[in-house]
Scaffold this active site. Structure first.
Site, mmCIF file in Angstrom:
data_model
loop_
_atom_site.group_PDB
_atom_site.id
_atom_site.type_symbol
_atom_site.label_atom_id
_atom_site.label_comp_id
_atom_site.label_asym_id
_atom_site.label_seq_id
_atom_site.Cartn_x
_atom_site.Cartn_y
_atom_site.Cartn_z
ATOM 1 N N ASP A 1 34.017 64.729 37.277
ATOM 2 C CA ASP A 1 32.751 65.107 37.910
ATOM 3 C C ASP A 1 32.640 64.490 39.293
ATOM 4 O O ASP A 1 33.012 63.333 39.511
ATOM 5 C CB ASP A 1 31.577 64.650 37.043
ATOM 6 C CG ASP A 1 30.287 65.374 37.382
ATOM 7 O OD1 ASP A 1 29.712 65.091 38.456
ATOM 8 O OD2 ASP A 1 29.858 66.214 36.584
ATOM 9 N N GLY A 2 32.105 65.268 40.234
ATOM 10 C CA GLY A 2 31.924 64.748 41.581
ATOM 11 C C GLY A 2 30.911 63.633 41.669
ATOM 12 O O GLY A 2 30.928 62.863 42.632
ATOM 13 N N HIS B 1 29.211 58.634 49.297
ATOM 14 C CA HIS B 1 27.886 58.628 48.693
ATOM 15 C C HIS B 1 27.650 57.325 47.939
ATOM 16 O O HIS B 1 28.374 56.982 47.004
ATOM 17 C CB HIS B 1 27.781 59.823 47.751
ATOM 18 C CG HIS B 1 26.413 60.117 47.256
ATOM 19 N ND1 HIS B 1 25.879 59.502 46.141
ATOM 20 C CD2 HIS B 1 25.457 60.973 47.709
ATOM 21 C CE1 HIS B 1 24.664 59.977 45.925
ATOM 22 N NE2 HIS B 1 24.378 60.866 46.858
ATOM 23 N N GLU C 1 24.114 60.583 52.429
ATOM 24 C CA GLU C 1 23.533 59.456 51.680
ATOM 25 C C GLU C 1 24.591 58.378 51.444
ATOM 26 O O GLU C 1 24.734 57.832 50.346
ATOM 27 C CB GLU C 1 22.974 59.947 50.340
ATOM 28 C CG GLU C 1 21.918 61.023 50.485
ATOM 29 C CD GLU C 1 21.398 61.548 49.171
ATOM 30 O OE1 GLU C 1 20.178 61.779 49.055
ATOM 31 O OE2 GLU C 1 22.217 61.725 48.244
ATOM 32 N N CYS D 1 15.405 62.545 41.792
ATOM 33 C CA CYS D 1 16.275 61.620 41.057
ATOM 34 C C CYS D 1 15.684 60.214 40.992
ATOM 35 O O CYS D 1 15.889 59.496 40.003
ATOM 36 C CB CYS D 1 17.661 61.581 41.690
ATOM 37 S SG CYS D 1 17.675 61.178 43.451
ATOM 38 N N CYS D 2 14.943 59.796 42.019
ATOM 39 C CA CYS D 2 14.514 58.403 42.108
ATOM 40 C C CYS D 2 13.360 58.025 41.175
ATOM 41 O O CYS D 2 13.454 57.009 40.478
ATOM 42 C CB CYS D 2 14.157 58.046 43.550
ATOM 43 S SG CYS D 2 15.567 58.084 44.681
#
Length: 664
Positions: free
Chosen positions: A206-207, A266, A318, A409-410
């Protein structure tokens, strides 16, 4: 895991719990073993329960996350309409927000039981059961929008990333009890991943790392070795160019993990991967994994970490920047990256017993992470800069905390960490028969030592004051060790037992160790030096060269426009070196609450007209700054960085220029 009820030992655990046969030198305590009763962290945990978590559950409904899963359930039932793809809302990884919210709810309900919270777990579990395919696969985006691309876009699909968060939610539910549906769904999905990526030979990874640490934790709960084997495979395969698209450095696929010396790409992905690397080491004993992870941690702390503990200096991707590339105004320092840093450092602490990892957790927790949430718990930062100008505007950074985000997400990530703050306070070293206290929070600590049960109450006004008192509530009859971290920022540390000073000094791991046959009622008092500190940046940090910042205890301070004298702009302030800031205790600062402010000896710098809006001339001069400016003495007021942006939304800065000279 399935439908089996968790054992009492599982119930007593938190989010990262190495097996007894693993390589950990410290064992974590359970979420019910440490109770936070006060201080900023205790207050935050209560606000999280009362305000943040209900907000998160509400937002999952309004933002479409739960509706997306209902669409997936329709696809499983063969009832998906032709317009279903258009009805999908949010990013392709929207399921992960549901799972992080589930994990937060589970830990919070485990910390303090709540029927309403567990109802959410049950209802979500029923939805997930309906949405999961018979083969175990579950991803609303790829079931509804792009079923033909399942596992074909791993560089950016987040399929295993979402599965990882589902598994972590299930682990939390298993350890607190209940929620059989979520646990069943997660185990089926994990078995599906093992089949596809381990047994059937799919070489993909997965990336966005995350699944690695989740699989290790599922192995710890169930004892199923294949989950650990898959996690080990994914760690070992990263860096071999198996992910196409978005750039190998961005995806941490540029070098095998054992060869990389510094972080690139990232930031959140990089540090989630590190947590997984250490987890795999803890269960396999592969020393090369620990060695490379420690090497990168050292480099990150030395050259890629902000004063606040935040990481990730570039808005573009990011990402981590170059070494010493740490601009305050352009700092991205995503909240999720602070969380990932805490996860990683905690695992390194369990692996090594070294207090420096607790030091970084403290720095990050009280600054880069604590700043993420408003005082009332209803607004959040995605990006955490160290400077904001009055006219700040940027598309991916609104400058103020938001209630929610299109990429959310945060907020649920914040909630799950806050619900488990007690997990990071203390641990046990069994060979040493010792209870280690890493973070100083009012409350109680209970631990099972080889010699028997121990209980300690903690009384402190930390981080506002430096006295921490530990009262022995329960003790085995034989000798055991109470070990207390000596923070790296305290220039003087002393410790006394029942008022009598001891000559104990910090050991090489950074802890003060007191060993004796403790008796209930005995008291240990730790005294830390809370003198404010003026700190200066490394000379290679070009963006802040010639500036200074102020710290006190674990807290980084900033100057915010709301606190300055009338007519004084924070962007015109310069710090006068050589004078100690004045400490002012404030019971209740409007919009902020309890705080300690610092009054700084400063000057207001008034340059000539070059570059002012009315001058129509470039903001440059051939005259050195110290020869052209005039200065006026003033007192600048600084507040803890974590409390900024709770008032006027105006300018703020952590780093202040150092005055070349004071006014005559």
């Amino acid at each position: 895991m399935g439908n089996a009820r968790p054992t009492p030992s599982e119930q007593a655990c938190g989010p990262a719990v190495p097996t007894p046969s693993g390589r950990a030198v410290h064992r974590p305590l359970g979420i019910r073993d440490v109770a936070l009763t006060g201080g900023p962290l205790g207050r935050w945990q209560q606000v999280n329960r009362d305000a943040s978590i209900p907000l998160g559950i509400k937002q999952l409904g309004e933002a479409g996350n739960l509706d997306n899963l209902r669409l997936a359930a329709q696809s499983v039932a063969g009832e998906l309409g032709e317009d279903a793809a258009a009805a999908f809302r949010g990013p392709r990884f929207s399921d992960s927000d549901v799972y992080k919210q589930l994990e937060a709810v589970a830990w919070e309900a485990g910390r303090a039981p709540d029927d309403d919270l567990m109802d959410f777990v049950r209802q979500a579990g029923e939805l997930l059961l309906a949405a999961q395919r018979a083969d175990g696969y579950l991803n609303s985006y790829y079931q509804v929008v792009a079923p033909e691309k399942e596992y074909a876009e791993l560089a950016h699909s987040h399929e295993m990333y979402c599965a990882g968060h589902l598994i972590q939610a299930a682990v939390a539910i298993a350890r607190v009890g209940g929620g059989e549906q979520v646990r069943t769904v997660a185990t089926r999905f994990a078995d599906h991943l093992v089949k596809v990526f381990l047994h059937d030979g799919n070489p993909g990874i997965d990336g966005h790392p995350e699944i690695e640490t989740a699989l290790v934790e599922l192995h710890r709960v169930t004892g199923e070795r294949s989950y650990l084997t898959l996690a080990e495979k994914l760690v070992n395969e990263r860096g071999k160019g198996l992910i196409s698209g978005r750039g190998r450095r961005y995806l941490q696929d540029h070098l095998p993990v054992r060869e990389a010396d510094t972080h690139v790409g990232h930031a959140v992905r990089a540090l989630y991967l590190e947590a997984g690397i250490v987890d795999v080491y803890l269960e396999t004993g592969d020393e090369s994994l620990l060695e490379c992870s420690v090497r990168r941690w050292n480099d990150m702390v030395a050259a890629k970490t902000y004063l606040t503990g935040g990481v990730g200096s570039r808005h573009a991707q990011e990402a981590f920047g170059d070494r010493y590339e740490l601009p305050p105004d352009r700092a991205y320092t995503e909240t999720c990256a602070a969380i990932a840093s805490i996860h990683w450092s905690w695992r390194l602490l369990l692996a090594t017993g070294e207090g420096r990892y607790a030091d970084l957790i403290e720095r990050t927790l009280y600054n880069g992470f604590a700043a993420s949430t408003s005082t009332d718990g209803t607004r959040f930062f995605y990006v955490n800069p160290l400077q904001r100008r009055h006219d700040h505007f940027e598309g991916d950074d609104p400058g103020r905390r938001n209630e929610w985000f299109s990429c959310a997400c945060c907020p649920p990530n914040i909630m799950r960490l806050v619900a488990t703050l007690g997990h990071y306070v203390a641990s046990v070293s069994e060979p040493a028969d010792a209870l280690f206290v890493h973070q100083f929070v009012p409350g109680t600590i209970r631990a099972e030592l080889p010699s028997g049960a121990a209980g300690v109450s903690v009384a402190t006004d930390f981080p506002w004051a430096g006295t921490v008192s530990f009262t022995i509530d329960q003790a085995p009859g034989s000798e055991w060790t109470l070990a207390v971290r000596a923070p790296v920022w305290s220039t003087a540390v002393s410790i006394a037992v029942d008022g009598q000073p001891t000559d104990v000094a910090p050991d090489e791991s950074g802890y003060l160790r007191l060993r004796r046959a403790w008796k209930p009622g005995e008291q240990v008092t730790l005294e830390l030096d809370m003198t404010p500190r003026i700190v200066y940046p490394h000379h290679r940090m070009d963006a802040v060269r010639g500036t200074a910042a102020v710290e006190r205890g674990p807290l980084v301070y900033c100057v915010e426009q709301a606190d300055q004298p009338a007519g004084v702009d924070v962007d015109d302030l310069a710090l006068v070196p050589g004078t100690e800031p004045q400490v002012v205790d404030v019971d209740d600062l409007a919009g902020v609450g309890r705080t300690v402010t610092l009054h700084l000896n400063a000057v207001v710098v008034a340059p000539p007209g070059n570059g002012s809006p009315d001058s129509a001339t470039p903001p440059y001069s051939t005259t050195p700054p110290e020869e052209q400016v005039t200065t006026t003495p003033t007192t600048a007021v600084a507040i803890p960085y974590f409390q900024w942006d709770n008032r006027d939304g105006a300018a703020m800065r952590v780093w202040l220029p150092v005055a070349h000279r004071s006014a005559p």
